[in-house]
Design a protein around this motif. Structure first.
Motif, PDB file in Angstrom:
ATOM      1  N   SER A  22       3.693  59.007  64.204  1.00 13.93           N
ATOM      2  CA  SER A  22       2.986  57.850  63.677  1.00 13.93           C
ATOM      3  C   SER A  22       3.961  56.805  63.159  1.00 13.93           C
ATOM      4  O   SER A  22       4.958  57.120  62.508  1.00 13.93           O
ATOM      5  N   ASP A  23       3.659  55.541  63.440  1.00 11.70           N
ATOM      6  CA  ASP A  23       4.462  54.432  62.934  1.00 11.70           C
ATOM      7  C   ASP A  23       4.232  54.187  61.442  1.00 11.70           C
ATOM      8  O   ASP A  23       4.893  53.316  60.856  1.00 11.70           O
ATOM      9  N   LYS A  24       3.327  54.932  60.830  1.00  9.29           N
ATOM     10  CA  LYS A  24       2.954  54.661  59.448  1.00  9.29           C
ATOM     11  C   LYS A  24       3.917  55.258  58.428  1.00  9.29           C
ATOM     12  O   LYS A  24       3.758  55.058  57.227  1.00  9.29           O
ATOM     13  N   GLY A  25       4.908  56.006  58.887  1.00  8.81           N
ATOM     14  CA  GLY A  25       5.948  56.476  57.987  1.00  8.81           C
ATOM     15  C   GLY A  25       6.909  55.348  57.644  1.00  8.81           C
ATOM     16  O   GLY A  25       6.820  54.238  58.179  1.00  8.81           O
ATOM     17  N   ALA A  26       7.857  55.630  56.775  1.00  9.05           N
ATOM     18  CA  ALA A  26       8.759  54.575  56.289  1.00  9.05           C
ATOM     19  C   ALA A  26      10.020  54.423  57.132  1.00  9.05           C
ATOM     20  O   ALA A  26      10.682  53.392  57.067  1.00  9.05           O
ATOM     21  N   GLY A  27      10.378  55.417  57.923  1.00 10.55           N
ATOM     22  CA  GLY A  27      11.636  55.376  58.654  1.00 10.55           C
ATOM     23  C   GLY A  27      11.646  54.362  59.785  1.00 10.55           C
ATOM     24  O   GLY A  27      10.679  54.255  60.549  1.00 10.55           O
ATOM     25  N   ARG A  28      12.731  53.619  59.899  1.00  2.84           N
ATOM     26  CA  ARG A  28      12.928  52.642  60.971  1.00  2.84           C
ATOM     27  C   ARG A  28      14.391  52.744  61.416  1.00  2.84           C
ATOM     28  O   ARG A  28      15.292  52.863  60.585  1.00  2.84           O
ATOM     29  N   PHE A  29      14.621  52.649  62.731  1.00  2.00           N
ATOM     30  CA  PHE A  29      15.975  52.749  63.266  1.00  2.00           C
ATOM     31  C   PHE A  29      16.202  51.648  64.294  1.00  2.00           C
ATOM     32  O   PHE A  29      15.295  51.305  65.057  1.00  2.00           O
ATOM     33  N   MET A  30      17.408  51.104  64.316  1.00  2.00           N
ATOM     34  CA  MET A  30      17.784  50.084  65.284  1.00  2.00           C
ATOM     35  C   MET A  30      19.168  50.407  65.843  1.00  2.00           C
ATOM     36  O   MET A  30      20.125  50.570  65.090  1.00  2.00           O
ATOM     37  N   SER A  31      19.247  50.519  67.167  1.00  5.52           N
ATOM     38  CA  SER A  31      20.525  50.718  67.847  1.00  5.52           C
ATOM     39  C   SER A  31      20.781  49.513  68.740  1.00  5.52           C
ATOM     40  O   SER A  31      19.852  48.981  69.354  1.00  5.52           O
ATOM     41  N   LEU A  32      22.043  49.092  68.818  1.00  4.79           N
ATOM     42  CA  LEU A  32      22.393  47.883  69.560  1.00  4.79           C
ATOM     43  C   LEU A  32      23.608  48.118  70.442  1.00  4.79           C
ATOM     44  O   LEU A  32      24.536  48.835  70.066  1.00  4.79           O
ATOM     45  N   LYS A  33      23.587  47.488  71.628  1.00  6.32           N
ATOM     46  CA  LYS A  33      24.770  47.370  72.474  1.00  6.32           C
ATOM     47  C   LYS A  33      25.092  45.890  72.582  1.00  6.32           C
ATOM     48  O   LYS A  33      24.264  45.100  73.042  1.00  6.32           O
ATOM     49  N   ILE A  34      26.278  45.512  72.145  1.00  7.20           N
ATOM     50  CA  ILE A  34      26.754  44.148  72.302  1.00  7.20           C
ATOM     51  C   ILE A  34      27.860  44.196  73.354  1.00  7.20           C
ATOM     52  O   ILE A  34      28.950  44.705  73.099  1.00  7.20           O
ATOM     53  N   ASP A  35      27.549  43.720  74.541  1.00  8.34           N
ATOM     54  CA  ASP A  35      28.470  43.828  75.673  1.00  8.34           C
ATOM     55  C   ASP A  35      29.105  42.490  75.972  1.00  8.34           C
ATOM     56  O   ASP A  35      28.478  41.578  76.520  1.00  8.34           O
ATOM     57  N   GLY A  36      30.383  42.354  75.593  1.00  9.28           N
ATOM     58  CA  GLY A  36      31.118  41.125  75.827  1.00  9.28           C
ATOM     59  C   GLY A  36      31.688  41.058  77.231  1.00  9.28           C
ATOM     60  O   GLY A  36      31.398  41.908  78.084  1.00  9.28           O
ATOM     61  N   ASN A  37      32.537  40.080  77.475  1.00  8.97           N
ATOM     62  CA  ASN A  37      33.127  39.913  78.799  1.00  8.97           C
ATOM     63  C   ASN A  37      34.038  41.075  79.162  1.00  8.97           C
ATOM     64  O   ASN A  37      34.087  41.495  80.324  1.00  8.97           O
ATOM     65  N   ASN A  38      34.762  41.608  78.173  1.00  4.14           N
ATOM     66  CA  ASN A  38      35.722  42.672  78.450  1.00  4.14           C
ATOM     67  C   ASN A  38      35.557  43.903  77.569  1.00  4.14           C
ATOM     68  O   ASN A  38      36.094  44.963  77.889  1.00  4.14           O
ATOM     69  N   GLU A  39      34.822  43.778  76.462  1.00  4.05           N
ATOM     70  CA  GLU A  39      34.696  44.883  75.519  1.00  4.05           C
ATOM     71  C   GLU A  39      33.257  44.978  75.026  1.00  4.05           C
ATOM     72  O   GLU A  39      32.466  44.050  75.194  1.00  4.05           O
ATOM     73  N   SER A  40      32.958  46.105  74.421  1.00  2.00           N
ATOM     74  CA  SER A  40      31.618  46.340  73.891  1.00  2.00           C
ATOM     75  C   SER A  40      31.683  46.860  72.471  1.00  2.00           C
ATOM     76  O   SER A  40      32.692  47.450  72.050  1.00  2.00           O
ATOM     77  N   LEU A  41      30.583  46.649  71.756  1.00  4.25           N
ATOM     78  CA  LEU A  41      30.434  47.148  70.388  1.00  4.25           C
ATOM     79  C   LEU A  41      29.022  47.691  70.260  1.00  4.25           C
ATOM     80  O   LEU A  41      28.052  46.988  70.548  1.00  4.25           O
ATOM     81  N   ASN A  42      28.905  48.974  69.887  1.00  3.05           N
ATOM     82  CA  ASN A  42      27.602  49.612  69.705  1.00  3.05           C
ATOM     83  C   ASN A  42      27.335  49.856  68.230  1.00  3.05           C
ATOM     84  O   ASN A  42      28.272  50.095  67.455  1.00  3.05           O
ATOM     85  N   PHE A  43      26.072  49.812  67.856  1.00  2.00           N
ATOM     86  CA  PHE A  43      25.652  50.099  66.489  1.00  2.00           C
ATOM     87  C   PHE A  43      24.545  51.150  66.507  1.00  2.00           C
ATOM     88  O   PHE A  43      23.673  51.131  67.382  1.00  2.00           O
ATOM     89  N   VAL A  44      24.574  52.038  65.530  1.00  2.00           N
ATOM     90  CA  VAL A  44      23.481  52.978  65.285  1.00  2.00           C
ATOM     91  C   VAL A  44      23.131  52.848  63.809  1.00  2.00           C
ATOM     92  O   VAL A  44      23.937  53.209  62.946  1.00  2.00           O
ATOM     93  N   THR A  45      21.940  52.319  63.506  1.00  2.00           N
ATOM     94  CA  THR A  45      21.612  51.999  62.119  1.00  2.00           C
ATOM     95  C   THR A  45      20.242  52.539  61.730  1.00  2.00           C
ATOM     96  O   THR A  45      19.400  52.836  62.573  1.00  2.00           O
ATOM     97  N   THR A  46      20.023  52.621  60.435  1.00  2.10           N
ATOM     98  CA  THR A  46      18.776  53.101  59.865  1.00  2.10           C
ATOM     99  C   THR A  46      18.401  52.224  58.678  1.00  2.10           C
ATOM    100  O   THR A  46      19.270  51.560  58.108  1.00  2.10           O
ATOM    101  N   ASN A  47      17.127  52.253  58.302  1.00  3.78           N
ATOM    102  CA  ASN A  47      16.718  51.444  57.150  1.00  3.78           C
ATOM    103  C   ASN A  47      16.947  52.153  55.825  1.00  3.78           C
ATOM    104  O   ASN A  47      16.608  51.634  54.772  1.00  3.78           O
ATOM    105  N   SER A  48      17.561  53.329  55.858  1.00  2.00           N
ATOM    106  CA  SER A  48      17.947  54.035  54.635  1.00  2.00           C
ATOM    107  C   SER A  48      19.446  53.900  54.428  1.00  2.00           C
ATOM    108  O   SER A  48      20.235  54.162  55.338  1.00  2.00           O
ATOM    109  N   GLN A  49      19.847  53.498  53.231  1.00  2.00           N
ATOM    110  CA  GLN A  49      21.276  53.412  52.919  1.00  2.00           C
ATOM    111  C   GLN A  49      21.873  54.776  52.600  1.00  2.00           C
ATOM    112  O   GLN A  49      23.091  54.919  52.555  1.00  2.00           O
TER     113      GLN A  49
END
Length: 330
Positions: A105-132
């Motif tokens: 269920s989406d009704k819980g509090a947890g949220r996660f966001m992962s990102l791929k930032i792909d540049g011309n020659n290099e990439s940067l990935n992120f794995v994040t959560t809404n909890s510190q």
């Protein structure tokens, strides 16, 4: 669908890179396959094989979309990271919930966001959560946490009674309220990285994604009027009219701060540096990278020049664990 031949090639390639992780990690008896079993709840052969058949994974409920990352115009006055010389870089994003249930269920509090930032020659990935706050500082405690929470209330109480980091984590998330959207949640990288500065120094920091939109949470009355699957439709509908945006910061450590322990929060008084802006607008949703996003791995130690992983054992176990999980789903 990926063909069997391609599956085989992928598996051979990944197994080659994974071979160095067959031995126990760091000062622990736990191996990468054991960590994946703990997360999946597949601690015996029968359940492990059943999990492979249904392509069991963590963050099973999620979806992909896209946008761009725009580095701050002044970022190169502070950091020596060539990737940020580009004015605009494509982004693939996956928003998800925690756990192995694809029907959670989406009704819980947890949220996660992962990102791929792909540049011309290099990439940067992120794995994040809404909890510190993270629940384990080392591999053994990570394994224990994952196995105990699968035992329900009894296992959770054991963790509260015996593991201070887990207790602090539960206390933190119990105070969190569900956000009304993925777009108005803040996201945090709980692990530390090492950044090269413009004057050839190295400094430790953690990623923070602050939403441009005002944060908004939902009451129990409001949640009662929503379906268990409201988050995906809400975000994809939203970005057709207006992008979801986050300011990306690095929060820098000071002398005495623990760099390699993700359970320890640094004070909010620590310096924050604006790195740029993530703009999720669906602009690349028709491209192959987005369409095949579910078949890829968000590797947080895939880093460009100028950024290196810290010695945090949790961080350094992520990539091989993600690869092991990926192989089981082929």
């Amino acid at each position: 669908m990926i063909s069997k031949n391609v599956n085989s090639l992928i598996k051979v390639s990944i197994l080659s890179s994974l071979s160095i992780f067959s031995a126990p990690l760091f000062a622990t008896e736990k191996t990468i396959p054991e960590l994946v079993d703990a997360v999946n709840g597949t601690l015996d052969t029968e359940s492990r094989e059943a999990g492979k058949k249904v392509k069991l994974r963590n963050h099973a409920k999620g979806f992909c979309t896209s946008g761009v990352f725009k580095p701050s115009a002044k970022i190169n006055n502070a950091l020596a990271i060539p990737l940020f010389n580009q004015a605009e870089i494509g982004v693939i994003a996956r928003f998800s919930l925690g756990g192995t249930n694809p029907h959670a269920s989406d009704k819980g509090a947890g949220r996660f966001m992962s990102l791929k930032i792909d540049g011309n020659n290099e990439s940067l990935n992120f794995v994040t959560t809404n909890s510190q706050v993270f629940f384990a500082s080392d591999i053994d405690d990570f394994f224990t946490f994952q196995t105990k929470v699968k035992q329900g209330a009894e296992g959770k109480q054991w963790l509260i009674d015996n593991k201070p980091d887990a207790k602090a984590f539960f206390e933190h998330i119990d105070q969190m309220l569900p956000s009304s959207s993925f777009a108005n949640s803040a996201y945090f990288g709980v692990n530390s990285f090492l950044f090269n500065t413009y004057d050839n120094q190295i400094t430790a920091g953690r990623w923070i994604f602050e939403p441009v939109e005002e944060k908004s949470t939902l009451s129990q009355v409001q949640l009662a009027h929503l379906t268990d699957d409201f988050l995906k439709e809400e975000l994809l509908t939203r970005i057709k009219a207006k992008p979801a945006m986050w300011n990306v910061y690095i929060k820098f450590a000071e002398e005495g701060d623990s760099i390699d322990d993700p359970t320890i929060l640094w004070p909010e008084s620590r310096q924050h540096l604006l790195v740029g802006e993530v703009i999720i607008n669906g602009s690349r949703d028709d491209e192959a990278a987005t369409l095949q996003c579910e078949k890829s791995i968000f590797n947080p130690v895939q880093l460009p020049k100028g950024i290196a992983p810290s010695a945090d054992p949790i961080l350094n176990a992520r990539a091989p664990a993600y690869i092991e999980s990926f192989i089981r789903r082929l």
